[in-house]
Design a protein around this motif. Structure first.
Motif, mmCIF file in Angstrom:
data_model
loop_
_atom_site.group_PDB
_atom_site.id
_atom_site.type_symbol
_atom_site.label_atom_id
_atom_site.label_comp_id
_atom_site.label_asym_id
_atom_site.label_seq_id
_atom_site.Cartn_x
_atom_site.Cartn_y
_atom_site.Cartn_z
ATOM 1 N N MET A 37 -8.878 10.152 0.612
ATOM 2 C CA MET A 37 -9.375 8.824 0.249
ATOM 3 C C MET A 37 -10.895 8.773 0.391
ATOM 4 N N LYS A 38 -11.573 9.529 -0.453
ATOM 5 C CA LYS A 38 -13.035 9.629 -0.369
ATOM 6 C C LYS A 38 -13.710 8.417 -1.011
ATOM 7 N N SER A 88 0.850 -1.190 0.000
ATOM 8 C CA SER A 88 0.000 0.000 0.000
ATOM 9 C C SER A 88 0.883 1.236 0.000
ATOM 10 N N ASN A 89 0.288 2.331 -0.417
ATOM 11 C CA ASN A 89 0.991 3.606 -0.335
ATOM 12 C C ASN A 89 0.234 4.544 0.599
ATOM 13 N N TRP A 90 -0.518 3.953 1.535
ATOM 14 C CA TRP A 90 -1.236 4.739 2.528
ATOM 15 C C TRP A 90 -0.235 5.429 3.456
ATOM 16 N N PRO A 91 -0.557 6.624 3.944
ATOM 17 C CA PRO A 91 0.308 7.279 4.936
ATOM 18 C C PRO A 91 0.423 6.398 6.189
ATOM 19 N N GLN A 92 1.607 6.329 6.763
ATOM 20 C CA GLN A 92 1.836 5.449 7.914
ATOM 21 C C GLN A 92 0.939 5.811 9.091
ATOM 22 N N SER A 93 0.662 7.096 9.285
ATOM 23 C CA SER A 93 -0.217 7.501 10.390
ATOM 24 C C SER A 93 -1.621 6.920 10.219
ATOM 25 N N LEU A 94 -2.095 6.873 8.978
ATOM 26 C CA LEU A 94 -3.406 6.301 8.698
ATOM 27 C C LEU A 94 -3.399 4.791 8.921
ATOM 28 N N VAL A 95 -2.336 4.115 8.497
ATOM 29 C CA VAL A 95 -2.211 2.669 8.700
ATOM 30 C C VAL A 95 -2.265 2.351 10.191
ATOM 31 N N GLY A 96 -1.517 3.114 11.001
ATOM 32 C CA GLY A 96 -1.501 2.887 12.444
ATOM 33 C C GLY A 96 -2.861 3.101 13.084
ATOM 34 N N GLU A 104 -17.346 7.274 0.101
ATOM 35 C CA GLU A 104 -17.249 7.637 1.512
ATOM 36 C C GLU A 104 -17.459 6.465 2.468
ATOM 37 N N GLY A 105 -16.474 6.225 3.269
ATOM 38 C CA GLY A 105 -16.591 5.253 4.340
ATOM 39 C C GLY A 105 -16.390 3.804 3.959
ATOM 40 N N SER A 106 -15.680 3.554 2.880
ATOM 41 C CA SER A 106 -15.520 2.164 2.443
ATOM 42 C C SER A 106 -14.697 1.334 3.417
ATOM 43 N N PHE A 107 -13.789 1.940 4.159
ATOM 44 C CA PHE A 107 -12.939 1.183 5.078
ATOM 45 C C PHE A 107 -13.444 1.218 6.515
ATOM 46 N N ALA A 108 -14.519 1.963 6.771
ATOM 47 C CA ALA A 108 -15.110 2.001 8.109
ATOM 48 C C ALA A 108 -16.100 0.861 8.252
ATOM 49 N N GLY A 109 -16.501 0.612 9.468
ATOM 50 C CA GLY A 109 -17.516 -0.404 9.718
ATOM 51 C C GLY A 109 -18.889 0.108 9.311
ATOM 52 N N SER A 110 -19.861 -0.764 9.366
ATOM 53 C CA SER A 110 -21.204 -0.373 8.933
ATOM 54 C C SER A 110 -22.007 0.308 10.038
ATOM 55 N N ALA A 111 -21.548 0.260 11.278
ATOM 56 C CA ALA A 111 -22.275 0.899 12.380
ATOM 57 C C ALA A 111 -22.151 2.418 12.284
ATOM 58 N N ALA A 160 -5.359 0.172 14.744
ATOM 59 C CA ALA A 160 -5.861 0.285 16.112
ATOM 60 C C ALA A 160 -7.390 0.195 16.153
ATOM 61 N N ALA A 161 -8.060 0.707 15.122
ATOM 62 C CA ALA A 161 -9.522 0.653 15.081
ATOM 63 C C ALA A 161 -10.026 -0.771 14.862
ATOM 64 N N ASP A 162 -9.219 -1.634 14.254
ATOM 65 C CA ASP A 162 -9.537 -3.046 14.026
ATOM 66 C C ASP A 162 -10.885 -3.225 13.314
ATOM 67 N N LEU A 163 -11.051 -2.541 12.180
ATOM 68 C CA LEU A 163 -12.307 -2.623 11.437
ATOM 69 C C LEU A 163 -12.162 -3.211 10.037
ATOM 70 N N PHE A 164 -10.963 -3.552 9.622
ATOM 71 C CA PHE A 164 -10.766 -4.005 8.249
ATOM 72 C C PHE A 164 -11.637 -5.213 7.911
ATOM 73 N N TYR A 165 -11.628 -6.237 8.742
ATOM 74 C CA TYR A 165 -12.362 -7.469 8.456
ATOM 75 C C TYR A 165 -13.878 -7.264 8.393
ATOM 76 N N CYS A 166 -14.384 -6.208 9.044
ATOM 77 C CA CYS A 166 -15.830 -5.954 9.028
ATOM 78 C C CYS A 166 -16.168 -4.623 8.349
#
Length: 192
Positions: free
Chosen positions: A130-131, A70-78, A106-113, A82-88
């Protein structure tokens, strides 16, 4: 005679068709080469960010253990780890239900809640530009599933751009140039 999955995949030419990190290593393609290729593909269609990850499984749900390139900024990766939402995430959840490429606004990497943590995460992704995300899955010859995701502020890719991303992601070795004769043969086969 019953063939094992791998033998059947190799027989069907899947060995050559899908991305495989292990095959890339054997072919002399480094992670840096893969990152450069994914970034170049993303830029061609107007996206700024790219991600290649293994598809999360029950025993491997964390973002960092699935993220390959990935070429995501390291701060975003960290923060995302920590949010642990990738799998859901909305993206992974959608990819579990359908096999065609998807486009998330919008919100593709966030959870559905609809909670405060997801709002913060969405704001952080948008702050980094990353919209929107165009993503699809591919399997390698060992039937391992991977996620290719391209993100940025641009709208949904055209059909031609989407095909270029999909087929470009399937290449697992250095690009070869075709001879003039090979190009002529391809044109005759493809153009009625």
């Amino acid at each position: 005679m019953k063939l094992k999955r791998r033998e059947r995949a190799v027989g069907d030419c899947a060995e050559d068709a899908a991305f495989s990190p292990s095959q890339a290593d054997r072919a002399g393609v480094s992670a840096d080469d893969g990152k450069e290729r994914l970034e170049a593909m993303a830029k061609l269609v107007g996206f700024d960010f790219c991600l290649l990850s293994a598809f999360p499984r029950g025993d491997r749900t964390a973002f960092t253990e699935n993220r390959l390139i990935s070429n995501w900024p390291q701060s975003l990766v960290g923060f995302y780890e920590a949010a642990d939402l990738f799998y859901c995430s909305r993206l992974v959840t959608a990819m579990k239900r359908i096999i065609v490429p998807i486009f998330c606004e919008e919100g593709s990497f966030a959870g559905s809640a609809a909670n405060q943590e997801n709002r913060k995460l969405n704001a952080l992704f948008q702050l980094h530009g990353m919209k929107n995300t165009f993503a699809f899955t591919l399997h390698d010859a060992d039937l391992k599933q991977y996620i290719f995701a391209f993100s940025g502020g641009c709208p949904m890719p055209t059909r031609e751009q989407a095909m270029a991303l999909l087929y470009g992601s399937m290449e697992d070795g250095p690009l070869e140039t075709l001879t003039r004769r090979e190009i002529e043969c391809l044109r005759r086969c493809l153009i009625p």
